[in-house]
Structures are given as structure tokens and as C-alpha cells.
Design a protein around this motif. Structure first.
Motif, PDB file in Angstrom:
ATOM      1  N   ASP A 144      43.880  22.650 -52.327  1.00  0.00           N
ATOM      2  CA  ASP A 144      42.934  21.138 -52.247  1.00  0.00           C
ATOM      3  C   ASP A 144      41.389  21.706 -52.489  1.00  0.00           C
ATOM      4  O   ASP A 144      40.972  22.889 -52.079  1.00  0.00           O
ATOM      5  N   SER A 145      40.654  20.699 -53.194  1.00  0.00           N
ATOM      6  CA  SER A 145      39.255  21.064 -53.371  1.00  0.00           C
ATOM      7  C   SER A 145      38.410  20.093 -52.828  1.00  0.00           C
ATOM      8  O   SER A 145      36.998  20.020 -52.933  1.00  0.00           O
ATOM      9  N   SER A 146      38.814  19.118 -51.907  1.00  0.00           N
ATOM     10  CA  SER A 146      38.140  17.955 -51.190  1.00  0.00           C
ATOM     11  C   SER A 146      38.474  18.108 -49.864  1.00  0.00           C
ATOM     12  O   SER A 146      39.543  17.834 -49.608  1.00  0.00           O
ATOM     13  N   TYR A 147      37.493  18.291 -48.815  1.00  0.00           N
ATOM     14  CA  TYR A 147      37.980  18.385 -47.486  1.00  0.00           C
ATOM     15  C   TYR A 147      36.937  17.268 -46.585  1.00  0.00           C
ATOM     16  O   TYR A 147      35.822  17.115 -47.130  1.00  0.00           O
ATOM     17  N   LYS A 148      37.478  16.445 -45.617  1.00  0.00           N
ATOM     18  CA  LYS A 148      36.613  15.645 -44.864  1.00  0.00           C
ATOM     19  C   LYS A 148      37.015  16.087 -43.418  1.00  0.00           C
ATOM     20  O   LYS A 148      38.047  16.160 -42.926  1.00  0.00           O
ATOM     21  N   PHE A 149      35.814  16.360 -42.816  1.00  0.00           N
ATOM     22  CA  PHE A 149      36.044  16.816 -41.426  1.00  0.00           C
ATOM     23  C   PHE A 149      35.165  15.517 -40.652  1.00  0.00           C
ATOM     24  O   PHE A 149      33.965  15.762 -40.450  1.00  0.00           O
ATOM     25  N   THR A 150      35.749  15.163 -39.621  1.00  0.00           N
ATOM     26  CA  THR A 150      35.426  14.056 -38.654  1.00  0.00           C
ATOM     27  C   THR A 150      35.171  14.882 -37.291  1.00  0.00           C
ATOM     28  O   THR A 150      36.201  15.136 -36.663  1.00  0.00           O
ATOM     29  N   ILE A 151      34.019  15.123 -36.667  1.00  0.00           N
ATOM     30  CA  ILE A 151      34.012  15.561 -35.422  1.00  0.00           C
ATOM     31  C   ILE A 151      33.903  14.759 -34.466  1.00  0.00           C
ATOM     32  O   ILE A 151      32.816  13.668 -34.471  1.00  0.00           O
ATOM     33  N   ILE A 152      34.758  14.778 -33.247  1.00  0.00           N
ATOM     34  CA  ILE A 152      34.965  13.837 -32.354  1.00  0.00           C
ATOM     35  C   ILE A 152      33.825  14.518 -31.247  1.00  0.00           C
ATOM     36  O   ILE A 152      34.566  15.469 -30.644  1.00  0.00           O
ATOM     37  N   ASP A 153      32.642  13.714 -31.175  1.00  0.00           N
ATOM     38  CA  ASP A 153      31.562  14.518 -30.318  1.00  0.00           C
ATOM     39  C   ASP A 153      31.605  13.627 -29.055  1.00  0.00           C
ATOM     40  O   ASP A 153      31.253  12.549 -28.631  1.00  0.00           O
ATOM     41  N   PHE A 154      32.099  14.431 -28.062  1.00  0.00           N
ATOM     42  CA  PHE A 154      32.298  13.845 -26.580  1.00  0.00           C
ATOM     43  C   PHE A 154      30.803  14.161 -25.707  1.00  0.00           C
ATOM     44  O   PHE A 154      29.779  14.874 -26.190  1.00  0.00           O
ATOM     45  N   ASP A 155      30.509  13.371 -24.746  1.00  0.00           N
ATOM     46  CA  ASP A 155      29.063  13.398 -24.018  1.00  0.00           C
ATOM     47  C   ASP A 155      29.257  14.714 -23.502  1.00  0.00           C
ATOM     48  O   ASP A 155      29.939  15.428 -23.139  1.00  0.00           O
ATOM     49  N   ASP A 156      27.819  14.864 -23.180  1.00  0.00           N
ATOM     50  CA  ASP A 156      27.518  16.122 -22.382  1.00  0.00           C
ATOM     51  C   ASP A 156      27.280  15.639 -21.020  1.00  0.00           C
ATOM     52  O   ASP A 156      26.001  15.628 -20.465  1.00  0.00           O
ATOM     53  N   ASN A 157      28.417  15.450 -20.283  1.00  0.00           N
ATOM     54  CA  ASN A 157      28.233  15.052 -18.968  1.00  0.00           C
ATOM     55  C   ASN A 157      28.905  16.102 -18.017  1.00  0.00           C
ATOM     56  O   ASN A 157      30.285  16.076 -17.729  1.00  0.00           O
ATOM     57  N   ARG A 158      28.401  17.206 -17.501  1.00  0.00           N
ATOM     58  CA  ARG A 158      28.839  18.548 -16.857  1.00  0.00           C
ATOM     59  C   ARG A 158      29.569  17.915 -15.733  1.00  0.00           C
ATOM     60  O   ARG A 158      30.706  18.377 -15.208  1.00  0.00           O
ATOM     61  N   GLU A 159      29.138  16.928 -14.835  1.00  0.00           N
ATOM     62  CA  GLU A 159      29.201  16.744 -13.729  1.00  0.00           C
ATOM     63  C   GLU A 159      30.591  15.959 -13.578  1.00  0.00           C
ATOM     64  O   GLU A 159      31.702  16.133 -12.733  1.00  0.00           O
ATOM     65  N   LEU A 160      30.686  15.105 -14.567  1.00  0.00           N
ATOM     66  CA  LEU A 160      31.877  14.267 -14.857  1.00  0.00           C
ATOM     67  C   LEU A 160      33.159  15.291 -15.405  1.00  0.00           C
ATOM     68  O   LEU A 160      34.147  15.280 -14.945  1.00  0.00           O
ATOM     69  N   CYS A 161      32.678  16.344 -16.249  1.00  0.00           N
ATOM     70  CA  CYS A 161      33.788  17.077 -16.786  1.00  0.00           C
ATOM     71  C   CYS A 161      34.409  17.850 -15.618  1.00  0.00           C
ATOM     72  O   CYS A 161      35.549  18.407 -15.453  1.00  0.00           O
ATOM     73  N   ILE A 162      33.497  18.497 -14.581  1.00  0.00           N
ATOM     74  CA  ILE A 162      34.001  19.144 -13.516  1.00  0.00           C
ATOM     75  C   ILE A 162      34.945  18.284 -12.611  1.00  0.00           C
ATOM     76  O   ILE A 162      36.096  18.962 -11.970  1.00  0.00           O
TER      77      ILE A 162
END
Length: 311
Positions: free
Chosen positions: A110-128
Motif C-alpha cells: 500500500d502507498s497511502s497510510y492514515k494514522f490517528t493518535i488517540i491522545d489521553f490526558d496527562d493526569n498521573r494522579e488519576l492513572c495511578i
């Protein structure tokens, strides 16, 4: 155009939970999807990514040969690929895009590519806090130290595209069009969820540690043969007798983790509501087998634990 969704978030953001749900929903609609789990270690060098991609392909092929896994597509040229990994910097994301183009260009040209980055919040307290649920069944899976100390860069779409394009042009000597975009995603907040949703998170976390196989919302036990037929090279057939049914040890281990002091009669009632024996057939060139295995509906188990106020 080949389409990819890439998770960009700290451990505990909910990347795996989200992607597995999206893939399951897509395949239930008879659409093609592929789930690549590259989240074995926090090392996004190109060499490591290439090895993890090879391992993921082997796992996918094994699952396809073993059973009709809901996580993998049978038409890779049409599938949207969901890439679950710990790529926390823009350079990591660029390396990943380069590696994916290298793999899929060789497979599909294939010569055509689409990349969608699912960008989560930077919330370290909640991730912990969320990580505490994820590591509930197996404390060795805790990523608390990584969450506290790792570098986590905001997504820079233009930088990612420029670095990835340069790597592709210099190393692969191919011409291709790359589209990179970013979509924001909030982190699931376990402490704002109702009791049933929190219980469900604990149930699924524990089930993934003890299960012979967890697919969708079901925990499966070891299979056994109930009968069948085998063929020899000269055309003769012979009947195959049944094995002794397996115990549902996985369910017992799961209940031991979730509620080790559960009363026996309550255990029996929950097991009767949530578990059943499923029959199915397995065929190949030389044999046809009738098999059975125990299954537990994890959503029903969640409802039962909430109903009896056991968690």
C-alpha cells in the motif's frame, strides 16, 4: 488507504480497555479490524518495535488457528489496525509509524497510510488510581513507578509526520503518503464510576490473570473432548470416546481473588447464574471432534457481586 489507530497515554489511561472494546464492536458489525498488542515493555526503539510486531503477528496467527478470536481480522488488507503500546514521546510515535509502514508495505504494498493518535490526558494522579485496579489481581503488573517518573510529551503531529517520513525515505526507499492526526481522549475515572462499573473493572482485571482464555465478556475453562471421528490415510474411520469433563478451576480461582470468604451457598447460586457448559465442534483434515468447555459471563458475575454486596 490503510488506517491505524495508535494509543498515546500513560499506564492506567484505559488504552487496552478502549481498544479491545472498539475492535470487538467493529467485528460484531462484520467490519474488519486487527488488534496489535505491542505493550510488552517500555522500549520504542525501532529494533524492539520490529521484534514486538513479529511476536504480535505470530500470536494473531496462533489465535486464528486455535479459535475464531474476536481480536483479529481475517482480511488484513481491509482491516483497521488498533495498535496498543506504550509510546510516550513524539520520537517513539514516529518510530512506531515507520515500523508499521515497513511491515504493512511489505505485506500489502500500500502507498497511502492514515494514522490517528488517540491522545489521553496527562493526569498521573488519576492513572495511578486506575493502575491500582488494573494490578489488583496481580500486583507485579503495577506501573506506579513508571507513571510517576516517565517522560510523557504532548502530541506534535507535524513533528511526528516529519520524523517518520524522513525515516521512511532514508531507510525504506519507498514513496508513500502519510496522514497523521490526533484525537483527544479523557482518562476513565474509576472514582467517579458507579459501584457496578468499579466492580466490573476489578472482575475483568482478575479474570485476565487466571483465565485459560478471556474473550469479550466471557472467561473460558479448559476444553475436553466429548466424542468425534478420526480418519486414516487409507480412508478408514474410527470413533473417538469422550474425556472426563474438566473442573472449572478458573472460576474458582477468580472468586478466590475477588471474595475469598464467600459463603458456599452464595457461591453455588452465583455459579449457577453465571456459568454454563458450551458445546462446539473442531474440524481439520484428519478429524472432527465434539468439544465442551465451561464459560462464565463476566458481566453477569459483576451484577451478582453487586447484588449480593460482596465487593
Amino acid at each position: 488507504m490503510k488506517k491505524f489507530l495508535i494509543a498515546h497515554g500513560l499506564p492506567g489511561s484505559g488504552k487496552t480497555t478502549l481498544f479491545k472494546r472498539l475492535v470487538s464492536e467493529k467485528l460484531q458489525k462484520k467490519e474488519e479490524a486487527e488488534y496489535l498488542n505491542l505493550d510488552s515493555t517500555y522500549d520504542c526503539s525501532i529494533k524492539k518495535l520490529e521484534k514486538r510486531l513479529r511476536d504480535a503477528v505470530f500470536t494473531a496467527n496462533y489465535e486464528r488457528s486455535y479459535d475464531d478470536s474476536i481480536w483479529f481480522s481475517y482480511k488484513p488488507e481491509k482491516a483497521t489496525v488498533y495498535v496498543d503500546c506504550l509510546c510516550l514521546t513524539n520520537n517513539d510515535l514516529a518510530n512506531l509509524i515507520y515500523t508499521l509502514v515497513n511491515r504493512y508495505h511489505c505485506m500489502l504494498h500500500d502507498s497511502s497510510y492514515k494514522f490517528t493518535i488517540i491522545d489521553f490526558d496527562d493526569n498521573r494522579e488519576l492513572c495511578i488510581k486506575n493502575d491500582m485496579i488494573r494490578s489488583f489481581a496481580n500486583p507485579t503488573r503495577s506501573a506506579k513507578s513508571t507513571i510517576e517518573t516517565c517522560i510523557f510529551e504532548p502530541v506534535d503531529v507535524e513533528k511526528i509526520k516529519a520524523v517518520a517520513s524522513a525515516k521512511i525515505a532514508n531507510s525504506l526507499d519507498i514513496e508513500c503518503d502519510i496522514l497523521v492526526e490526533s484525537k483527544h481522549r479523557e482518562i476513565w475515572n474509576a472514582y467517579k464510576a458507579d459501584s457496578a462499573e468499579r466492580t466490573r473493572a476489578y472482575v475483568y482485571s482478575a479474570a485476565n490473570q487466571v483465565g485459560f482464555c478471556v474473550k469479550g465478556n466471557f472467561l473460558y475453562g479448559e476444553p475436553w473432548i466429548t466424542g468425534g471421528t478420526e480418519w486414516s490415510y487409507d480412508g478408514h474411520e474410527r470413533s473417538v470416546g469422550g474425556d472426563k469433563p474438566c473442573e472449572f478451576d478458573e472460576f474458582d480461582k477468580l472468586l478466590t481473588i475477588l471474595y475469598p470468604a464467600i459463603p458456599f451457598l452464595t457461591y453455588k447460586g452465583i455459579r449457577a447464574d453465571c456459568c454454563e457448559i458450551e458445546d462446539y465442534k473442531v474440524n481439520d483434515y484428519y478429524a472432527s471432534y465434539n468439544k465442551s468447555h465451561w464459560s462464565c459471563d463476566l458481566d453477569k458475575l459483576t451484577d451478582a457481586l453487586v447484588k449480593f454486596e460482596l465487593f
